[in-house]
Design a protein around this motif. Structure first.
Motif, PDB file in Angstrom:
ATOM      1  N   SER A 105       0.865  -1.185   0.000  1.00  0.00           N
ATOM      2  CA  SER A 105       0.000   0.000   0.000  1.00  0.00           C
ATOM      3  C   SER A 105       0.898   1.231   0.000  1.00  0.00           C
ATOM      4  CB  SER A 105      -0.916  -0.003   1.227  1.00  0.00           C
ATOM      5  OG  SER A 105      -1.869  -1.037   1.140  1.00  0.00           O
ATOM      6  N   THR A 106       0.879   1.968  -1.095  1.00  0.00           N
ATOM      7  CA  THR A 106       1.902   2.996  -1.315  1.00  0.00           C
ATOM      8  C   THR A 106       1.744   4.230  -0.435  1.00  0.00           C
ATOM      9  OG1 THR A 106       0.563   3.895  -3.128  1.00  0.00           O
ATOM     10  CG2 THR A 106       2.258   2.274  -3.689  1.00  0.00           C
ATOM     11  N   GLY A 207       0.136  -4.765  -6.359  1.00  0.00           N
ATOM     12  CA  GLY A 207      -0.682  -3.644  -5.927  1.00  0.00           C
ATOM     13  C   GLY A 207      -1.553  -3.987  -4.730  1.00  0.00           C
ATOM     14  N   THR A 209      -3.608  -1.033  -3.308  1.00  0.00           N
ATOM     15  CA  THR A 209      -4.191   0.306  -3.187  1.00  0.00           C
ATOM     16  C   THR A 209      -3.190   1.291  -2.597  1.00  0.00           C
ATOM     17  OG1 THR A 209      -5.231   0.107  -0.984  1.00  0.00           O
ATOM     18  CG2 THR A 209      -6.503  -0.693  -2.892  1.00  0.00           C
ATOM     19  N   GLY A 230      -2.290   3.363  -6.766  1.00  0.00           N
ATOM     20  CA  GLY A 230      -1.346   2.477  -6.085  1.00  0.00           C
ATOM     21  C   GLY A 230      -0.457   1.749  -7.075  1.00  0.00           C
ATOM     22  N   ARG A 231      -1.069   1.247  -8.134  1.00  0.00           N
ATOM     23  CA  ARG A 231      -0.287   0.547  -9.150  1.00  0.00           C
ATOM     24  C   ARG A 231       0.695   1.493  -9.838  1.00  0.00           C
ATOM     25  NH1 ARG A 231      -2.555  -2.344 -14.704  1.00  0.00           N
ATOM     26  NH2 ARG A 231      -0.665  -3.540 -15.126  1.00  0.00           N
ATOM     27  N   PHE A 245      -2.459  -8.247  -7.764  1.00  0.00           N
ATOM     28  CA  PHE A 245      -3.151  -7.353  -6.832  1.00  0.00           C
ATOM     29  C   PHE A 245      -3.718  -8.163  -5.677  1.00  0.00           C
ATOM     30  CE2 PHE A 245      -7.019  -5.154  -5.381  1.00  0.00           C
ATOM     31  CZ  PHE A 245      -6.542  -3.870  -5.163  1.00  0.00           C
TER      32      PHE A 245
END
Length: 322
Positions: A105-106, A207, A209, A230-231, A245
């Motif tokens: 999760s970025t 990924g 989110t 996120g991706r 994902f």
């Protein structure tokens, strides 16, 4: 063990087990004694390396689609993007010659902290002898022991978990006030360079989110944006496509539904995983692969549960990290 698994796969059909991990801490955590830590993870990896053919999620998906899935196939996945995935898990994976898939999760990279960890660390660090949770519709909780602190954590988390993102922060602020605003760590999650380190070491990045929302509690346009941004952030970090994902929290029809499956497919991912238990066989929806959560304290019990999940009736996993 390996020979027996190969025979079962031959008789019952090729399948892949997908494992879910979160943290791998340097030492056992007294609040979460069943959570993975370095010594146990090292021993478990040795058993996995002897018994299974370990693939990344992307490799397992491609092999299953092509009919070339090896016997004894297994995938290890890590959710959220904890820093100890890079500092503790990665060296151990390298030692055993194994690869894994990391769902990041970025929004929490580079000093961020997930909401549930704010709850956990706030209660862990509180200097108060007792916690008044009347603001959450709960009672008073003593904090004299790790077990008592864990009970308070387990009571608070469900009160916040299914709230929309913009309603979580006021609730967390109330908790911070009740606990006396203790200092909290800002190094729980990975830095950007650690994500790149994982990728450079041959690990797969997936990924998860931006801010880990419960997608069913999120407006559709915001959910789609969380998935896409996120991706894009991960692809910018590693300079490579992100093809897999994991749905946040991941319970089908509760945390995500067919709307979000369509969003993930339309975003261009090739495979996605839930947290529903079970093995993956041919014919399984590419965007709803199940996973197994290894919370058992002993390796023998863990392997027994995995075999039930892989070949027989699924046994419910024990409670671990919330």
């Amino acid at each position: 063990m390996a020979g027996g698994l190969q025979c079962l796969d031959t008789v019952l059909g090729r399948r892949v087990s997908v494992l879910t991990f979160h943290r791998v801490q340097p030492q056992q955590d007294p609040l979460f004694p069943l959570e993975m830590h370095a010594a146990r993870f090292d021993a478990l990896l040795g058993s996995i390396a002897r018994s299974f053919q370990v693939l990344t999620l992307g490799e397992a998906h491609a092999a299953l689609k092509s009919g070339k899935l090896p016997a004894r196939a297994l995938v290890m996945t890590f959710d959220d993007g904890y820093a100890d995935n890079a500092t503790v898990a990665l060296p151990l994976l390298r030692r055993h010659g194994l690869r894994a898939t990391f769902f990041v999760s970025t929004g929490f990279l580079d000093g961020g902290r997930m909401w549930n960890d704010t709850v956990i660390e706030t209660i862990r660090a509180s200097q108060k002898p007792e916690l008044d949770l009347a603001a959450f519709g709960l009672g008073r909780f003593p904090l004299a022991s790790p077990a008592q602190r864990r009970a308070a954590i387990d009571a608070v988390l469900p009160k916040i978990k299914y709230q929309p993102l913009d309603q979580r922060e006021p609730l967390i602020a109330k908790l911070r006030e009740a606990t006396g605003h203790p200092d909290l760590p800002d190094d729980l999650m990975m830095r950007s360079e650690q994500v790149r380190e994982l990728h450079a070491a041959g690990m797969e990045i997936g990924g998860h989110t931006v801010r880990h929302p419960i997608l069913t509690e999120t407006p559709d346009d915001q959910a789609r944006d969380e998935i896409l941004r996120g991706r894009a952030a991960l692809e910018g970090l590693i300079g490579a496509p992100v093809k897999v994902f994991a749905y946040p929290n991941g319970v089908p029809d509760r945390d995500y539904d067919l709307r979000h499956v369509a969003m993930v497919r339309e975003a261009g991912f090739r495979c996605a995983v839930s947290t529903a238990p079970g093995p993956v066989c041919r014919g399984r929806d590419d965007f709803q692969w199940p996973r197994f959560t290894p919370w058992d304290a002993g390796d023998a019990a863990w392997f027994a549960r995995l075999m039930l999940c892989r070949y027989g009736r699924q046994a419910a996993p024990q409670a671990g990290r919330p």
